[in-house]
Design an enzyme around this catalytic site. Structure first.
Site, PDB file in Angstrom:
ATOM      1  N   LYS A   1     117.017  -1.104   7.804  1.00  0.00           N
ATOM      2  CA  LYS A   1     116.344  -1.131   9.117  1.00  0.00           C
ATOM      3  C   LYS A   1     115.308  -0.013   9.224  1.00  0.00           C
ATOM      4  CE  LYS A   1     120.340  -0.651  11.010  1.00  0.00           C
ATOM      5  NZ  LYS A   1     121.231  -0.780   9.853  1.00  0.00           N
TER       6      LYS A   1
ATOM      7  N   ASP B   1     123.157  -0.698   7.194  1.00  0.00           N
ATOM      8  CA  ASP B   1     122.465  -0.257   5.973  1.00  0.00           C
ATOM      9  C   ASP B   1     121.606  -1.342   5.342  1.00  0.00           C
ATOM     10  OD1 ASP B   1     123.730   2.191   6.285  1.00  0.00           O
ATOM     11  OD2 ASP B   1     125.411   1.627   5.004  1.00  0.00           O
TER      12      ASP B   1
ATOM     13  N   GLY C   1     127.851   9.345   2.219  1.00  0.00           N
ATOM     14  CA  GLY C   1     127.826   9.371   0.753  1.00  0.00           C
ATOM     15  C   GLY C   1     128.888   8.477   0.117  1.00  0.00           C
TER      16      GLY C   1
ATOM     17  N   ARG D   1     129.256   2.067  -1.293  1.00  0.00           N
ATOM     18  CA  ARG D   1     129.326   0.867  -0.463  1.00  0.00           C
ATOM     19  C   ARG D   1     129.955  -0.264  -1.258  1.00  0.00           C
ATOM     20  NH1 ARG D   1     123.094   1.761   1.090  1.00  0.00           N
ATOM     21  NH2 ARG D   1     123.342   3.311   2.741  1.00  0.00           N
TER      22      ARG D   1
ATOM     23  N   GLY E   1     111.497  -2.811  -2.785  1.00  0.00           N
ATOM     24  CA  GLY E   1     111.651  -1.446  -3.285  1.00  0.00           C
ATOM     25  C   GLY E   1     111.772  -0.527  -2.089  1.00  0.00           C
TER      26      GLY E   1
ATOM     27  N   GLN F   1     123.481   0.391  12.971  1.00  0.00           N
ATOM     28  CA  GLN F   1     124.602  -0.442  12.503  1.00  0.00           C
ATOM     29  C   GLN F   1     124.138  -1.896  12.270  1.00  0.00           C
ATOM     30  OE1 GLN F   1     125.497   1.848  15.440  1.00  0.00           O
ATOM     31  NE2 GLN F   1     125.613   3.156  13.671  1.00  0.00           N
TER      32      GLN F   1
ATOM     33  N   ASN G   1     126.377   8.217  13.382  1.00  0.00           N
ATOM     34  CA  ASN G   1     127.044   7.369  12.376  1.00  0.00           C
ATOM     35  C   ASN G   1     125.968   6.621  11.594  1.00  0.00           C
ATOM     36  OD1 ASN G   1     126.404   5.967  14.744  1.00  0.00           O
ATOM     37  ND2 ASN G   1     128.181   4.635  14.703  1.00  0.00           N
ATOM     38  N   ALA G   2     124.790   6.468  12.197  1.00  0.00           N
ATOM     39  CA  ALA G   2     123.675   5.790  11.541  1.00  0.00           C
ATOM     40  C   ALA G   2     123.015   6.710  10.536  1.00  0.00           C
ATOM     41  CB  ALA G   2     122.647   5.371  12.602  1.00  0.00           C
ATOM     42  N   GLY G   3     122.471   6.114   9.497  1.00  0.00           N
ATOM     43  CA  GLY G   3     121.658   6.848   8.535  1.00  0.00           C
ATOM     44  C   GLY G   3     120.540   5.924   8.111  1.00  0.00           C
ATOM     45  N   HIS G   4     119.323   6.206   8.558  1.00  0.00           N
ATOM     46  CA  HIS G   4     118.194   5.318   8.292  1.00  0.00           C
ATOM     47  C   HIS G   4     117.206   6.025   7.363  1.00  0.00           C
ATOM     48  CE1 HIS G   4     118.963   2.951  12.288  1.00  0.00           C
ATOM     49  NE2 HIS G   4     120.005   2.988  11.486  1.00  0.00           N
TER      50      HIS G   4
HETATM   51  P1  GDP Z   1     119.511   1.373   7.334  1.00  0.00           P
HETATM   52  O1  GDP Z   1     120.709   2.104   7.806  1.00  0.00           O
HETATM   53  O2  GDP Z   1     119.552  -0.077   7.661  1.00  0.00           O
HETATM   54  O3  GDP Z   1     118.216   2.010   7.758  1.00  0.00           O
HETATM   55  O4  GDP Z   1     119.562   1.455   5.743  1.00  0.00           O
HETATM   56  P2  GDP Z   1     119.895   2.760   4.850  1.00  0.00           P
HETATM   57  O5  GDP Z   1     118.705   3.649   4.854  1.00  0.00           O
HETATM   58  O6  GDP Z   1     121.203   3.341   5.200  1.00  0.00           O
HETATM   59  O7  GDP Z   1     120.121   2.087   3.443  1.00  0.00           O
HETATM   60  C1  GDP Z   1     119.126   1.352   2.802  1.00  0.00           C
HETATM   61  C2  GDP Z   1     118.804   2.003   1.457  1.00  0.00           C
HETATM   62  O8  GDP Z   1     118.055   1.094   0.664  1.00  0.00           O
HETATM   63  C3  GDP Z   1     117.942   3.238   1.577  1.00  0.00           C
HETATM   64  O9  GDP Z   1     118.248   4.117   0.535  1.00  0.00           O
HETATM   65  C4  GDP Z   1     116.526   2.691   1.409  1.00  0.00           C
HETATM   66  O10 GDP Z   1     115.604   3.660   0.913  1.00  0.00           O
HETATM   67  C5  GDP Z   1     116.760   1.612   0.394  1.00  0.00           C
HETATM   68  N1  GDP Z   1     115.884   0.438   0.480  1.00  0.00           N
HETATM   69  C6  GDP Z   1     115.366  -0.173   1.571  1.00  0.00           C
HETATM   70  N2  GDP Z   1     114.691  -1.282   1.218  1.00  0.00           N
HETATM   71  C7  GDP Z   1     114.789  -1.370  -0.126  1.00  0.00           C
HETATM   72  C8  GDP Z   1     114.338  -2.327  -1.090  1.00  0.00           C
HETATM   73  O11 GDP Z   1     113.714  -3.332  -0.769  1.00  0.00           O
HETATM   74  N3  GDP Z   1     114.680  -2.095  -2.390  1.00  0.00           N
HETATM   75  C9  GDP Z   1     115.384  -0.999  -2.789  1.00  0.00           C
HETATM   76  N4  GDP Z   1     115.677  -0.857  -4.075  1.00  0.00           N
HETATM   77  N5  GDP Z   1     115.830  -0.097  -1.902  1.00  0.00           N
HETATM   78  C10 GDP Z   1     115.536  -0.280  -0.605  1.00  0.00           C
HETATM   79  P1  IMO Z   2     123.343   2.257   9.975  1.00  0.00           P
HETATM   80  O1  IMO Z   2     122.611   2.401  11.276  1.00  0.00           O
HETATM   81  C1  IMO Z   2     126.943   1.128   7.846  1.00  0.00           C
HETATM   82  C2  IMO Z   2     130.744   1.652   9.970  1.00  0.00           C
HETATM   83  C3  IMO Z   2     131.715   2.671   9.417  1.00  0.00           C
HETATM   84  C4  IMO Z   2     133.025   2.020   9.807  1.00  0.00           C
HETATM   85  C5  IMO Z   2     132.707   1.429  11.185  1.00  0.00           C
HETATM   86  C6  IMO Z   2     133.123   2.312  12.354  1.00  0.00           C
HETATM   87  O2  IMO Z   2     122.951   3.277   8.976  1.00  0.00           O
HETATM   88  O3  IMO Z   2     123.247   0.869   9.467  1.00  0.00           O
HETATM   89  P2  IMO Z   2     132.103   4.529  13.385  1.00  0.00           P
HETATM   90  O4  IMO Z   2     131.881   5.881  12.775  1.00  0.00           O
HETATM   91  O5  IMO Z   2     130.856   3.900  13.909  1.00  0.00           O
HETATM   92  O6  IMO Z   2     133.211   4.502  14.396  1.00  0.00           O
HETATM   93  O7  IMO Z   2     132.625   3.613  12.166  1.00  0.00           O
HETATM   94  O8  IMO Z   2     131.315   1.230  11.212  1.00  0.00           O
HETATM   95  N1  IMO Z   2     129.387   2.149  10.262  1.00  0.00           N
HETATM   96  C7  IMO Z   2     128.314   1.893   9.509  1.00  0.00           C
HETATM   97  N2  IMO Z   2     128.189   1.244   8.334  1.00  0.00           N
HETATM   98  N3  IMO Z   2     125.849   1.600   8.460  1.00  0.00           N
HETATM   99  C8  IMO Z   2     125.945   2.228   9.644  1.00  0.00           C
HETATM  100  O9  IMO Z   2     124.870   2.605  10.357  1.00  0.00           O
HETATM  101  C9  IMO Z   2     127.217   2.440  10.204  1.00  0.00           C
HETATM  102  N4  IMO Z   2     127.678   3.036  11.329  1.00  0.00           N
HETATM  103  C10 IMO Z   2     128.991   2.835  11.362  1.00  0.00           C
HETATM  104  O10 IMO Z   2     131.577   2.799   8.025  1.00  0.00           O
HETATM  105  O11 IMO Z   2     133.314   0.964   8.943  1.00  0.00           O
HETATM  106 MG    MG Z   3     122.242   3.325   7.057  1.00  0.00          MG
END
Ligand code: GDP
Ligand code: IMO
Ligand code: MG
Length: 419
Positions: free
Chosen positions: A16, A13, A297, A300, A409, A219, A38-41
């Site tokens: 990326k 998170d 949801g 963190r 941001g 991850q 498991n990823a959420g980008h």
């Molecule tokens: P990822 O899994 O690494 O792609 O990251 P996620 O999307 O799960 O979580 C990052 C969160 O931070 C998302 O809600 C993005 O929209 C938000 N985000 C990314 N870069 C920034 C930043 O520079 N500032 C703020 N405030 N939010 C950001």
């Molecule tokens: P992105 O790509 C944050 C964490 C889970 C748990 C551990 C194992 O959005 O960064 P799993 O379901 O993979 O067996 O869970 O890894 N986890 C993540 N935490 N971002 C992720 O993906 C994750 N994918 C798995 O919360 O601790």
């Molecule tokens: Mg994520």
């Protein structure tokens, strides 16, 4: 030599998705190579927010999107995601490697059952990731190329089910019947069949044609199945080596390796977190940074930036540069802390110890910094307040890797290149 690898340098998170979308402006192909849904980008463009679980974030810009061999694919989630993107007017070419593993309904049930009954919970996303990769290692997994051939799929399923029935029964859970699984999966296979393509071959051909390729890690380093805080990790390899094996490319093809890190640190799920904060400050950062899981949801856990982690991640992954995200979230705080070493039993650690039980006992050694307030508009590093530049400079010096991208941001345009 036109491959750019984007990796999470913390616990996932890190932003990326945002960094990949930013860089995708100058890319032709974007590849996911590890993990599954498991990823959420997240990608934010104007008033539109896209959340990706399986399709690479490059889909927003209509790039060629590849799901490589190292992935674990839930077919119904993938079909839904493709349809969602089509509804949003996105057109992109999609390729799925025949070797990718398929997440089956029993994997999801087993993931949930294991978590429920465990005394020390991992806090998985319950998407079936662990059981799916375990089956791959056990040679009883079902690959994409088998899933899309009904006759072979039936055979593989028939071979797996008796074992899965027994495994699930030990948790008091009934395994879905062959008939039920086939009813759900055969139509999905028909929908996905045309996307099959050897991604390893495609990427190497694309490289010869001088195409620019982005590899989107899922991850983060400390969730790596070997080098993360085992057992509080995922079951794939979100590190440089994982990208090579998860696509099928030689090491020499990597040109840039970008480690993405937040200006602080977060973690979802259990496991050690040396710089973790509790109370008012933690709540402030969580709310301001909207630190709630993109996939589950869950709130963190939050803490100060940990350079011991970044040093270790960089040494093993060979980061050529860093991308620092969420600098805006720290804006307005009076004082900031950064951990540059750990202490345990009178010993100082500059790298994360291999033994997770030892990491759990480590205490952070902090350097304190004056806070900063970011201006509304930032066009270059020069627009950052002096204190913010000092903060970033300290990261570069400690990790010995230059910061090339700064994100302040969630929006695409809230990003600067530091040349
Ligand atoms: P990822 O899994 O690494 O792609 O990251 P996620 O999307 O799960 O979580 C990052 C969160 O931070 C998302 O809600 C993005 O929209 C938000 N985000 C990314 N870069 C920034 C930043 O520079 N500032 C703020 N405030 N939010 C950001
Ligand atoms: P992105 O790509 C944050 C964490 C889970 C748990 C551990 C194992 O959005 O960064 P799993 O379901 O993979 O067996 O869970 O890894 N986890 C993540 N935490 N971002 C992720 O993906 C994750 N994918 C798995 O919360 O601790
Ligand atoms: Mg994520």
């Amino acid at each position: 030599m036109r491959l750019t690898l984007v990796l999470g340098a913390q616990f996932g998170d890190e932003g990326k998705g945002k960094v990949v979308d930013f860089l995708a402006a100058n890319a032709d192909v974007v590849v996911r190579f590890n993990g599954g849904n498991n990823a959420g980008h997240t990608v934010v463009v104007g008033d539109k927010t896209y959340k990706f679980h399986l399709v690479p974030s490059g889909a927003v810009r209509g790039k060629v999107c590849c799901l490589a061999s190292g992935m674990a694919i839930n077919p119904s989630v993938l079909v839904e995601e493709i349809e969602m993107l089509k509804r949003a007017g996105k057109r992109f070419k999609l390729l799925i490697d025949p070797r990718a593993q398929i997440i089956m309904p029993y994997h999801i049930l087993l993931d949930g059952a294991k978590e429920k009954s465990a005394r020390k919970k991992i806090g998985t996303t319950k998407r079936g990731i662990g059981p799916c990769y375990a089956d791959r290692a056990f040679r009883s997994g079902i690959r994409f190329c088998e899933f899309i051939e009904p006759k072979i799929f039936k055979e593989r399923l028939r071979a797996a089910l008796p074992f899965k029935r027994r495994e699930l029964a030990s948790y008091g859970i009934r395994c879905p019947s062959e008939k039920k699984i086939l009813k759900e999966f055969l139509p999905l296979a028909r929908k996905l069949k045309s996307y099959e393509a050897d991604v390893s071959l495609f990427i190497q051909k694309a490289l010869k044609q001088k195409k620019r390729i982005l590899l989107e890690g899922a991850q983060g380093f400390f969730l790596d199945n070997d080098f993360g805080t085992y057992p509080y990790v995922t079951s794939s390899h979100p590190i440089t080596g994982g990208a090579l094996i998860g696509i099928g490319i030689p090491p020499g093809s990597l040109e840039r390796i970008i480690g993405v890190a937040k200006a602080y640190c977060t973690r979802v799920g259990s496991g050690p977190f040396v710089t973790e904060l509790k109370g008012k400050l933690a709540n402030f950062i969580r709310e301001k940074g909207m630190e709630y899981g993109t996939t589950t949801g869950r709130p963190r856990r939050v803490g100060w930036l940990d350079l011991v982690m970044l040093r270790t991640a960089s040494r093993i992954c060979g980061f050529t540069e860093l991308a620092i995200t969420k600098l805006d979230v720290l804006s307005g705080l009076r004082k900031l802390k950064v951990c540059y070493a750990y202490k345990h039993c009178g010993k100082e650690h500059r790298e994360v110890p291999a033994n997770t039980f030892e990491v759990e006992k480590c205490r952070p050694v902090y350097r304190e910094f004056k806070g900063f307030k970011l201006p509304e508009k930032i066009k270059s590093i020069k627009d950052l307040p002096k204190e913010a530049r000092i903060y970033l400079r300290f990261i570069e010096k400690q990790v010995k890797v230059p910061i090339k991208i700064i994100s302040y941001g969630p929006e695409r345009k809230q990003t600067i290149f530091n040349r």
